[in-house]
Design a protein around this motif. Structure first.
Motif, PDB file in Angstrom:
ATOM      1  N   CYS A  77      12.262  -7.145  90.907  1.00 21.75           N
ATOM      2  CA  CYS A  77      10.877  -6.781  90.583  1.00 21.75           C
ATOM      3  C   CYS A  77      10.841  -5.605  89.616  1.00 21.75           C
ATOM      4  O   CYS A  77      10.135  -5.638  88.607  1.00 21.75           O
ATOM      5  N   VAL A  78      11.608  -4.573  89.906  1.00 23.13           N
ATOM      6  CA  VAL A  78      11.615  -3.380  89.063  1.00 23.13           C
ATOM      7  C   VAL A  78      12.113  -3.729  87.661  1.00 23.13           C
ATOM      8  O   VAL A  78      11.507  -3.335  86.654  1.00 23.13           O
ATOM      9  N   ARG A  79      13.190  -4.493  87.584  1.00 26.06           N
ATOM     10  CA  ARG A  79      13.717  -4.877  86.263  1.00 26.06           C
ATOM     11  C   ARG A  79      12.709  -5.731  85.497  1.00 26.06           C
ATOM     12  O   ARG A  79      12.533  -5.572  84.292  1.00 26.06           O
ATOM     13  N   PHE A  80      12.035  -6.637  86.191  1.00 26.78           N
ATOM     14  CA  PHE A  80      11.019  -7.478  85.551  1.00 26.78           C
ATOM     15  C   PHE A  80       9.899  -6.610  84.964  1.00 26.78           C
ATOM     16  O   PHE A  80       9.493  -6.802  83.822  1.00 26.78           O
ATOM     17  N   LEU A  81       9.411  -5.664  85.740  1.00 24.63           N
ATOM     18  CA  LEU A  81       8.311  -4.821  85.281  1.00 24.63           C
ATOM     19  C   LEU A  81       8.727  -3.876  84.156  1.00 24.63           C
ATOM     20  O   LEU A  81       7.883  -3.445  83.372  1.00 24.63           O
ATOM     21  N   ASN A 120      12.475  10.109  93.013  1.00 17.51           N
ATOM     22  CA  ASN A 120      11.428   9.100  93.013  1.00 17.51           C
ATOM     23  C   ASN A 120      11.349   8.334  91.699  1.00 17.51           C
ATOM     24  O   ASN A 120      10.291   7.930  91.269  1.00 17.51           O
ATOM     25  N   GLN A 121      12.472   8.102  91.065  1.00 14.89           N
ATOM     26  CA  GLN A 121      12.487   7.474  89.749  1.00 14.89           C
ATOM     27  C   GLN A 121      11.996   6.032  89.764  1.00 14.89           C
ATOM     28  O   GLN A 121      11.389   5.573  88.803  1.00 14.89           O
ATOM     29  N   VAL A 122      12.257   5.298  90.822  1.00 14.13           N
ATOM     30  CA  VAL A 122      11.856   3.888  90.880  1.00 14.13           C
ATOM     31  C   VAL A 122      10.337   3.769  90.836  1.00 14.13           C
ATOM     32  O   VAL A 122       9.787   2.978  90.076  1.00 14.13           O
ATOM     33  N   ALA A 123       9.647   4.568  91.634  1.00 18.92           N
ATOM     34  CA  ALA A 123       8.174   4.525  91.620  1.00 18.92           C
ATOM     35  C   ALA A 123       7.637   4.922  90.253  1.00 18.92           C
ATOM     36  O   ALA A 123       6.680   4.314  89.759  1.00 18.92           O
ATOM     37  N   GLN A 124       8.245   5.911  89.631  1.00 17.63           N
ATOM     38  CA  GLN A 124       7.810   6.322  88.306  1.00 17.63           C
ATOM     39  C   GLN A 124       7.995   5.195  87.302  1.00 17.63           C
ATOM     40  O   GLN A 124       7.156   4.988  86.428  1.00 17.63           O
ATOM     41  N   ALA A 125       9.084   4.440  87.433  1.00 14.42           N
ATOM     42  CA  ALA A 125       9.345   3.322  86.510  1.00 14.42           C
ATOM     43  C   ALA A 125       8.338   2.194  86.708  1.00 14.42           C
ATOM     44  O   ALA A 125       7.879   1.575  85.741  1.00 14.42           O
ATOM     45  N   VAL A 126       7.991   1.909  87.953  1.00 14.31           N
ATOM     46  CA  VAL A 126       7.037   0.827  88.235  1.00 14.31           C
ATOM     47  C   VAL A 126       5.638   1.211  87.779  1.00 14.31           C
ATOM     48  O   VAL A 126       4.900   0.397  87.253  1.00 14.31           O
ATOM     49  N   ASP A 127       5.277   2.477  87.979  1.00 21.14           N
ATOM     50  CA  ASP A 127       3.953   2.934  87.613  1.00 21.14           C
ATOM     51  C   ASP A 127       3.813   2.939  86.110  1.00 21.14           C
ATOM     52  O   ASP A 127       2.851   2.652  85.523  1.00 21.14           O
TER      53      ASP A 127
END
Length: 127
Positions: A77-81, A120-127
């Protein structure tokens, strides 16, 4: 109204259950669906196929683990976004979303120069 809560298992799944319970208590007519983040792409395909007139609502519970990475379940999901090949505004008008970041505070113990935002890098990337 419907809400989809995406999680990556473990703690994020527990928090997703809490969100579902709170939403049901606040609005008994609300429909809350819990999905693993790995199911985001099929969910998005369903959304496109349904051509819903109203935007969908979603919450992404994003956890950061060691080396600024998402848990294995959230990776697709993260890579897709994060793909740069998506059309600008790909989700505009289709999806209203919130991102809740769950950083790993153990990272703060390991490094003297690490700040909370570094966990919290993952949330920052998704946002």
């Amino acid at each position: 109204r419907s809400l989809t809560v995406f999680h990556s298992g473990g703690l994020t799944e527990e928090i997703a259950e809490l969100i579902k319970a709170e939403a049901a208590a606040a609005s008994p007519a609300a429909s809350v669906r819990l999905l693993a983040m790995a199911k985001f792409k099929p969910w998005l395909a369903e959304l496109d196929a349904a051509a819903a007139s109203a935007p969908q609502h979603a919450v992404f519970l994003c956890q950061t683990v060691e080396n600024e990475q998402p848990p294995e379940e959230a990776g697709p999901c993260v890579r897709f976004l994060q793909r740069r090949t998506h059309a600008a505004g790909m989700l505009a008008g289709k999806l209203h979303f919130a991102v809740l970041g769950l950083g790993d505070s153990n990272l703060l113990l390991d490094r003297q120069t690490t700040a909370a935002k570094d966990c919290n890098q993952v949330a920052q990337a998704v946002d």
